[in-house]
Enzyme design. Structure first.
Site, PDB file in Angstrom:
ATOM      1  N   ASP A 175      -0.738  -2.419   5.826  1.00 30.22           N
ATOM      2  CA  ASP A 175      -1.674  -2.257   6.938  1.00 30.22           C
ATOM      3  C   ASP A 175      -2.994  -2.968   6.652  1.00 30.22           C
ATOM      4  O   ASP A 175      -4.064  -2.367   6.664  1.00 30.22           O
ATOM      5  CB  ASP A 175      -1.902  -0.766   7.193  1.00 30.22           C
ATOM      6  CG  ASP A 175      -2.700  -0.517   8.461  1.00 30.22           C
ATOM      7  OD1 ASP A 175      -2.562  -1.300   9.413  1.00 30.22           O
ATOM      8  OD2 ASP A 175      -3.487   0.451   8.483  1.00 30.22           O
ATOM      9  N   GLU A 180       2.756   3.421  -2.143  1.00 31.13           N
ATOM     10  CA  GLU A 180       3.678   3.912  -1.123  1.00 31.13           C
ATOM     11  C   GLU A 180       4.988   3.128  -1.047  1.00 31.13           C
ATOM     12  O   GLU A 180       5.422   2.716   0.039  1.00 31.13           O
ATOM     13  CB  GLU A 180       2.993   3.932   0.253  1.00 31.13           C
ATOM     14  CG  GLU A 180       1.831   4.897   0.330  1.00 31.13           C
ATOM     15  CD  GLU A 180       1.274   5.031   1.737  1.00 31.13           C
ATOM     16  OE1 GLU A 180       1.875   4.478   2.681  1.00 31.13           O
ATOM     17  OE2 GLU A 180       0.235   5.691   1.908  1.00 31.13           O
ATOM     18  N   TYR A 182      -1.911  12.128   5.510  1.00 31.92           N
ATOM     19  CA  TYR A 182      -2.755  11.994   6.694  1.00 31.92           C
ATOM     20  C   TYR A 182      -2.407  13.091   7.696  1.00 31.92           C
ATOM     21  O   TYR A 182      -1.980  12.829   8.818  1.00 31.92           O
ATOM     22  CB  TYR A 182      -2.574  10.605   7.314  1.00 31.92           C
ATOM     23  CG  TYR A 182      -3.172   9.508   6.462  1.00 31.92           C
ATOM     24  CD1 TYR A 182      -4.504   9.145   6.587  1.00 31.92           C
ATOM     25  CD2 TYR A 182      -2.397   8.856   5.501  1.00 31.92           C
ATOM     26  CE1 TYR A 182      -5.060   8.154   5.799  1.00 31.92           C
ATOM     27  CE2 TYR A 182      -2.935   7.868   4.707  1.00 31.92           C
ATOM     28  CZ  TYR A 182      -4.272   7.514   4.862  1.00 31.92           C
ATOM     29  OH  TYR A 182      -4.822   6.538   4.071  1.00 31.92           O
ATOM     30  N   GLU A 199      -5.392   9.118  -1.013  1.00 32.84           N
ATOM     31  CA  GLU A 199      -5.792   8.670   0.321  1.00 32.84           C
ATOM     32  C   GLU A 199      -5.800   9.871   1.259  1.00 32.84           C
ATOM     33  O   GLU A 199      -4.913  10.726   1.183  1.00 32.84           O
ATOM     34  CB  GLU A 199      -4.836   7.612   0.899  1.00 32.84           C
ATOM     35  CG  GLU A 199      -4.886   6.247   0.251  1.00 32.84           C
ATOM     36  CD  GLU A 199      -3.947   5.256   0.929  1.00 32.84           C
ATOM     37  OE1 GLU A 199      -3.623   5.455   2.124  1.00 32.84           O
ATOM     38  OE2 GLU A 199      -3.524   4.293   0.269  1.00 32.84           O
TER      39      GLU A 199
END
Length: 658
Positions: A206, A450, A503, A539
């Protein structure tokens, strides 16, 4: 710079002398000295993208054999920078394939006439695959877009009455299943929908795939007998600093080495001779992280002096390396620096800014470090690739702790776990460790971010990769960053610290902030129960568009981003009393991504805008980070009341950049 300490994970003493033996062939940062010169090649280069259908016209016409302007039109291209945002051409911004850079430079006369001088071309970063010619002669190739490489060009520039040299660099930014980061090219063959030859570069990360000469390009000299590499490791024995050194020499087997360790005042505090040894520093000033000590980031200077006898007479070489004396260790629930528990409170970053893309820029770097100091951040992760060497140097100088990450982001394809990919990943880790092994700020290696570590080949892949990294450097823990289910993660058993991205209430349970405490607590408890290792929340965050406000909080408002962070902090404050050893916000600043309906001119999860202006969450985190620093200090000078909102030492007293 690094060494063991008490705990379940430590390597001590003379064993550290061998660290880096597998990495002979140095990558010392090119510093000037009495025996070494350097010439910067930054500035405007000639540039051309190869828009031919097969992207190989430059090779077919051998553009490297003559000045680039003779084979067609060129553009002015600043170096360092990404080429993508430099013009108004949409085709260039999204270009995939070969681009060509060229620079002609005049060399000092001594460089071209003194056969006792070695001339080296160093390229800080060329994304992704680079081929280099000097005066039309092939001198180097390199795969990987985030680490430096060099070529000895002495014979070329000393072969005749030359006063200049023409440097040509061809760079291909295509990503394949075997590159780092991986990607694949997708061809659209339906001519009713797409033009002939239409293709797209597909990636699984990303951030925007900026390309070009991203870091400084320079020429530097050494004598023909020279200091090729230095490996430093450190330990502490009851207040005495122990500095173990190992020095590699090229060009002669007949030499003498003198080694001096100087303090900040230039006073010699220890000295030695020979290619390896131990220096003892009584009452050593330790290298402490920012806000963990009244005088953080203390650096000594290791001066290495080489004298060699050659057929042409005596030769001398001098090199000075900054040295920080400190130890690192990990237990099942703590991360220790100098034997004291360390709590990571910081950020993830990107090398990303307006216009320059991923190009190195000193003003931007100084601004970022001043923001980190203002924020009270003591750490960051080099998400998701190694950052410039100059970034690491400033981290050493200001005590900003670094989790140093490889470009192993977006490893999601099964073919990216094969032997070809693994071999390249091993080579990248060797290059990363070789470059950054002597930085005291670097406390942990991260081999990937990831990955689909639940795929069957992942277990062998990461077991091999992590074992190899530990063999290269037995003085630092190793991790990779995961967001997988802990029971399905095949790589987690081999890491020293669990780094978890999550998230909650952003990528699922949209808008429901009330689920965060339960889900986050469950996440931590599951991971710790399974692996009994310290955990970093590596994160977390939410997008917010600057100056977009809504009450009650709605997604993309500054209020929602702030409220989400506050819900995370409730759980982090509980779990850091047990086994959570850090929190890194995603992200330091907004950054550019590929175009998609989910991204509005890039990723907006920054606590600062892309122009480095604060959102409301920056003030929230500043208050939190200074409070965390006050709570976790271990020196008597830090006894200021925790209820006071002011920092222990004010912003005005923070170390200025110089």
């Amino acid at each position: 710079m690094v060494g063991g300490s008490a705990g379940t994970w430590a390597v001590l003493g003379p064993l550290l002398w061998g660290c880096g033996l597998a990495l002979q062939g140095g990558m010392l940062y090119p510093r000037e000295s009495a025996s070494r010169e350097r010439k910067e090649l930054n500035g405007l280069w000639s540039f051309r993208a190869d828009f031919s259908d097969n992207r190989r016209q430059g090779f077919e016409q051998q553009w490297y054999r003559a000045p680039l302007r003779e084979s067609g039109p060129t553009l002015d291209m600043p170096v360092p920078s990404s080429f993508n945002d430099m013009g108004q051409d949409e085709q260039l911004r999204r270009f995939i394939g070969w681009v060509w850079y060229e620079r002609e430079t005049t060399l000092p006369q001594r460089w071209t006439q003194d056969l006792g001088t070695r001339v080296v071309l160093r390229i800080g970063s060329a994304h992704y695959y680079a081929i280099v010619w000097v005066n039309g002669v092939h001198v180097a190739e390199h795969e990987g877009g985030h680490l430096p490489f060099e070529a000895d060009i002495s014979k070329l520039v000393q072969s005749g009455p030359l006063s200049s040299c023409r440097i040509t660099i061809a760079i291909n930014n295509t990503l394949t299943p075997h590159t780092l980061p991986p990607g694949n090219i997708i061809y659209k063959t339906d001519t009713s929908k797409y033009p002939k030859g239409y293709f797209v570069q597909n990636t699984n990360f990303d951030f925007f795939n900026y390309a070009g000469l991203h870091r400084p390009v320079l020429l530097y000299t050494t004598p023909t007998t020279y200091i090729d590499d230095i490996t430093i490791t450190t330990n502490v024995d009851q207040g005495t600093g122990l500095v173990y050194y190992q020095i590699f020499i090229q060009g002669s087997d007949h030499f003498q080495l003198e080694v001096y360790l100087l303090d900040k005042d230039g006073k010699v505090v220890a000295q030695g001779t020979g290619g390896q040894g131990q220096l003892r520093v009584p009452s050593a000033h330790l290298w402490w992280p920012y806000m963990m000590h009244e005088h953080p980031a203390y650096l000594y200077s290791l001066e290495v002096r080489l004298t060699a006898q050659t057929a042409a007479g005596p030769v001398s070489d001098f090199y000075t390396l900054p040295v920080g004396i400190r130890t690192v260790a990990v237990t099942k629930n703590q991360f220790l620096i100098n034997g004291k528990p360390f709590y990571f409170h910081g950020v993830n970053k990107h090398e990303d800014a307006d216009i320059r893309g991923k190009g190195f820029d000193w003003p931007l770097l100084v601004k970022d470090f001043n923001l980190l100091l203002w924020l009270g951040a003591n750490a960051f992760r080099t998400s998701h690739y190694p950052y410039a060497e100059e970034v690491m140097q400033l981290c050493d100088q200001y005590g900003i702790v670094v989790i140093d990450e490889s470009p192993g982001v977006g490893i999601v394809l099964v073919q990216s776990y094969g032997n070809v990919s693994l071999q390249h990943h091993l080579e990248v880790m060797e290059e990363l460790v070789r470059r950054d092994k002597n930085h005291p700020a670097v406390v942990m290696w991260s081999v990937a971010n990831e990955p689909t570590s639940f795929l069957q080949p992942a277990g062998y892949y990461f077991k091999t990769l992590i074992a190899h990294t530990k063999a290269l450097d037995p003085t630092r823990p190793v991790t990779f960053v995961t967001n997988a289910n802990c029971e399905a993660d095949l790589g987690a058993p081999y890491v020293d610290v669990i780094c978890v991205n999550s998230y909650y209430s952003w990528y699922h349970d949209y808008g429901h902030l009330e689920v965060i405490p339960l889900q986050l607590a469950t996440q931590f408890e599951d991971w710790y129960k399974t692996y009994q290792k310290p955990i970093i929340q590596s994160e977390y965050g939410a997008d917010s568009i600057a100056a977009f406000h809504h009450d009650p909080p709605l997604m993309f408002s500054e209020e929602y981003q702030k409220s989400l962070l506050e819900q995370y902090h409730l759980v982090l404050d509980e779990k850091r009393k047990e086994y959570v050893v850090g929190e890194l916000i995603w992200n330091f600043a907004d950054f550019m991504t590929d175009q998609s309906p989910q991204r509005v001119l890039g990723n907006k999860k920054g606590i600062f805008t892309r122009q480095r202006q604060p959102k409301s969450t920056a003030f929230l985190l500043r208050e939190r980070y200074w409070k965390l620093a006050n709570e976790t200090r271990y020196q008597p000078w830090a006894a200021k009341s925790l209820c006071e909102k002011e920092p222990v030492y004010s912003v005005k007293q923070e170390l200025p950049l110089h």
